[in-house]
Write a protein that holds these residues in place. Structure first.
Motif, short mmCIF file in Angstrom:
data_model
loop_
_atom_site.label_atom_id
_atom_site.label_comp_id
_atom_site.label_asym_id
_atom_site.label_seq_id
_atom_site.Cartn_x
_atom_site.Cartn_y
_atom_site.Cartn_z
N LYS A 1 -7.42 3.10 -17.17
CA LYS A 1 -7.96 1.74 -17.08
C LYS A 1 -8.09 1.31 -15.63
O LYS A 1 -7.21 1.57 -14.81
CB LYS A 1 -7.04 0.77 -17.83
N MET A 2 -9.20 0.65 -15.32
CA MET A 2 -9.39 0.08 -13.99
C MET A 2 -8.48 -1.13 -13.85
O MET A 2 -8.44 -1.99 -14.74
CB MET A 2 -10.85 -0.33 -13.79
N CYS A 3 -7.75 -1.21 -12.73
CA CYS A 3 -6.78 -2.29 -12.52
C CYS A 3 -7.00 -2.94 -11.16
O CYS A 3 -7.46 -2.30 -10.22
CB CYS A 3 -5.36 -1.75 -12.60
N PHE A 4 -6.61 -4.20 -11.09
CA PHE A 4 -6.68 -4.96 -9.84
C PHE A 4 -5.32 -5.60 -9.58
O PHE A 4 -4.63 -6.02 -10.51
CB PHE A 4 -7.76 -6.03 -9.91
N LEU A 5 -4.96 -5.69 -8.29
CA LEU A 5 -3.65 -6.22 -7.93
C LEU A 5 -3.77 -7.15 -6.74
O LEU A 5 -4.46 -6.84 -5.76
CB LEU A 5 -2.69 -5.07 -7.62
N GLU A 6 -3.11 -8.29 -6.83
CA GLU A 6 -3.01 -9.24 -5.72
C GLU A 6 -1.59 -9.27 -5.20
O GLU A 6 -0.62 -9.23 -5.97
CB GLU A 6 -3.41 -10.65 -6.18
N MET B 1 0.84 -1.20 0.00
CA MET B 1 0.00 0.00 0.00
C MET B 1 0.87 1.25 0.00
O MET B 1 0.63 2.19 -0.78
CB MET B 1 -0.91 -0.01 1.23
N GLN B 2 1.89 1.27 0.84
CA GLN B 2 2.78 2.42 0.89
C GLN B 2 3.54 2.59 -0.43
O GLN B 2 3.73 3.70 -0.91
CB GLN B 2 3.76 2.26 2.06
N TRP B 3 3.98 1.47 -1.00
CA TRP B 3 4.73 1.49 -2.26
C TRP B 3 3.87 2.01 -3.40
O TRP B 3 4.29 2.85 -4.20
CB TRP B 3 5.23 0.09 -2.54
N LEU B 4 2.64 1.53 -3.48
CA LEU B 4 1.73 1.99 -4.53
C LEU B 4 1.41 3.47 -4.37
O LEU B 4 1.42 4.23 -5.34
CB LEU B 4 0.43 1.17 -4.49
N ALA B 5 1.14 3.89 -3.14
CA ALA B 5 0.80 5.29 -2.88
C ALA B 5 1.97 6.22 -3.18
O ALA B 5 1.77 7.39 -3.53
CB ALA B 5 0.35 5.45 -1.43
N ALA B 6 3.19 5.69 -3.07
CA ALA B 6 4.38 6.50 -3.32
C ALA B 6 4.82 6.47 -4.78
O ALA B 6 5.86 7.04 -5.11
CB ALA B 6 5.52 6.01 -2.43
N GLY B 7 4.03 5.82 -5.64
CA GLY B 7 4.33 5.82 -7.06
C GLY B 7 5.14 4.64 -7.55
O GLY B 7 5.79 4.73 -8.60
N GLY B 8 5.07 3.52 -6.83
CA GLY B 8 5.82 2.34 -7.24
C GLY B 8 5.46 1.83 -8.62
O GLY B 8 6.32 1.30 -9.34
N LEU B 9 4.21 2.01 -9.01
CA LEU B 9 3.76 1.62 -10.35
C LEU B 9 3.60 2.82 -11.27
O LEU B 9 2.97 2.72 -12.31
CB LEU B 9 2.43 0.86 -10.27
N GLY B 10 4.16 3.93 -10.88
CA GLY B 10 3.94 5.15 -11.63
C GLY B 10 2.69 5.85 -11.14
O GLY B 10 2.19 5.57 -10.04
N GLU B 11 2.17 6.73 -11.95
CA GLU B 11 1.00 7.51 -11.53
C GLU B 11 -0.26 6.66 -11.57
O GLU B 11 -0.61 6.08 -12.60
CB GLU B 11 0.82 8.72 -12.44
N ILE B 12 -0.95 6.58 -10.44
CA ILE B 12 -2.23 5.87 -10.36
C ILE B 12 -3.22 6.76 -9.61
O ILE B 12 -2.84 7.68 -8.90
CB ILE B 12 -2.11 4.50 -9.65
N GLN B 13 -4.50 6.46 -9.78
CA GLN B 13 -5.55 7.20 -9.10
C GLN B 13 -6.49 6.22 -8.41
O GLN B 13 -6.57 5.05 -8.77
CB GLN B 13 -6.36 8.06 -10.09
N ASN B 14 -7.21 6.74 -7.42
CA ASN B 14 -8.27 6.00 -6.74
C ASN B 14 -7.79 4.67 -6.18
O ASN B 14 -8.44 3.62 -6.35
CB ASN B 14 -9.46 5.77 -7.68
N LEU B 15 -6.65 4.69 -5.51
CA LEU B 15 -6.12 3.47 -4.89
C LEU B 15 -7.01 3.05 -3.74
O LEU B 15 -7.28 3.82 -2.82
CB LEU B 15 -4.69 3.73 -4.40
N ARG B 16 -7.46 1.79 -3.80
CA ARG B 16 -8.35 1.26 -2.76
C ARG B 16 -7.90 -0.15 -2.38
O ARG B 16 -7.64 -0.98 -3.25
CB ARG B 16 -9.79 1.19 -3.25
N PRO B 17 -7.84 -0.44 -1.07
CA PRO B 17 -7.56 -1.81 -0.65
C PRO B 17 -8.84 -2.64 -0.60
O PRO B 17 -9.96 -2.09 -0.55
CB PRO B 17 -6.99 -1.63 0.76
N GLU B 18 -8.68 -3.95 -0.61
CA GLU B 18 -9.79 -4.90 -0.40
C GLU B 18 -11.01 -4.53 -1.25
O GLU B 18 -12.06 -4.15 -0.74
CB GLU B 18 -10.18 -4.94 1.08
N THR B 19 -10.86 -4.66 -2.56
CA THR B 19 -11.92 -4.28 -3.50
C THR B 19 -12.62 -5.50 -4.05
O THR B 19 -11.98 -6.45 -4.50
CB THR B 19 -11.33 -3.47 -4.67
N THR B 20 -13.95 -5.48 -4.00
CA THR B 20 -14.75 -6.58 -4.54
C THR B 20 -15.20 -6.25 -5.95
O THR B 20 -15.68 -5.14 -6.23
CB THR B 20 -15.98 -6.84 -3.65
#
Length: 225
Positions: free
Chosen positions: A121-126, A87-106
Motif C-alpha cells: 500500500k502507498m503510504c504518506f507520513l507527516e 528519515m534515518q529511522w524509517l530507512a533503518a526499519g523503524g516502521l518495519g519493512e518499507i519500499q520506495n522511501l521518498r522525502p517531500e512527496t506531492t
C-alpha cells in the motif's frame, strides 16, 4: 543524525524569531535560531546551549543554535532535525519493512514529509517535532498552527482514498512520560488529531537520544488523545 563543530555557550537574549545573542568563549555572539517557535520555556537567560559553527565564511551569523539544557533535559531545538532523524529511522526499519522511501512527496494539491510503500500500500507520513515539555509531559503544538491541522485533514482524506497515513511526533529529548495535544493553545489541532486517529491515521510518538552533536529516535512514547 550528526552535527559538526559543536561549541558550548550561554543564552543571553533573543531579539526576534531568527537570531539570539549567545556568550561563546567569553564573547557575545550573534547566532541563528533554527526554530521559529516561541520556545520561551527553553531560551531563558543563563541557559546552557550548544551551537554549530558554520564553515561558510560568507554567512552573516557563523553559528546555529542546536540544543539547550533545561533542568536535567538536553533538548534539541533544531526544527530541521526531526525530519532528518525520521528519515534515518524509517530507512533503518523503524516502521518495519518499507519500499520506495521518498522525502517531500506531492500528491494532488498536498505535500507530505515522506511517502513509501508498506504491505503493498502507498503510504504518506507527516513529522511533527516536539520541544514543549513540563514535568515529563509533552504537548504539541507550542503555538497555534493552521498548517498542522491542515496536514491532519489531508492525511484523513488519504485514508478515505485507500492509502496508508501516519503522523510521527519526534520528541526532541528523552525520558518523558507521554504526549498530548495542546488543546489550550490550539484546540483546532487537537480536534483534527482526534478525528485523524478515529479515521485510521496511525499516530506515533518517539523520544530521542540527544547529545550536543547528535539526535536519533529512540523509544515509543504513549499518546493521550
Amino acid at each position: 543524525m550528526l552535527y559538526k563543530n559543536i561549541v558550548p555557550g550561554i543564552f543571553l537574549s533573543r531579539p526576534n524569531r531568527f537570531i539570539a545573542h549567545i556568550l561563546i568563549d567569553g564573547k557575545e555572539t550573534l547566532c541563528h535560531v533554527k526554530n521559529t517557535g516561541r520556545c520561551k520555556e527553553l531560551l531563558t537567560p543563563g541557559a546552557a546551549v550548544w551551537c554549530e559553527k558554520s564553515d561558510n565564511p560568507a554567512r552573516k551569523t557563523q553559528f546555529d543554535l542546536i540544543a539547550v539544557q533545561k533542568g536535567h533535559q538536553l533538548i534539541n531545538m533544531d526544527s530541521q532535525a526531526p525530519n532528518k532523524a525520521a528519515m534515518q529511522w524509517l530507512a533503518a526499519g523503524g516502521l518495519g519493512e518499507i519500499q520506495n522511501l521518498r522525502p517531500e512527496t506531492t500528491y494532488g494539491a498536498s505535500r507530505f514529509d515522506f511517502s513509501f510503500q508498506k504491505d503493498g500500500k502507498m503510504c504518506f507520513l507527516e513529522v511533527k517535532g516536539v520541544t514543549l515539555e513540563h514535568s515529563g509531559i509533552c504537548a504539541f503544538p507550542d503555538a497555534p498552527t493552521q498548517r498542522g491541522a491542515k496536514h491532519l485533514k489531508e492525511l484523513t482524506a488519504l485514508i478515505k482514498e485507500g492509502f496508508g497515513a501516519y503522523v510521527l511526533f519526534v520528541i526532541q529529548m528523552s525520558d518523558v512520560s507521554y504526549l498530548h495535544p495542546n488543546d489550550a493553545t490550539d484546540p483546532a489541532f487537537g480536534k483534527a488529531l482526534r478525528e485523524a486517529a478515529a479515521a485510521g491515521v496511525q499516530i506515533l510518538a518517539y523520544d530521542c537520544a540527544v547529545t550536543p552533536d547528535s539526535m536519533a529516535l529512540q523509544n515509543p512514547v504513549e499518546i493521550k488523545l
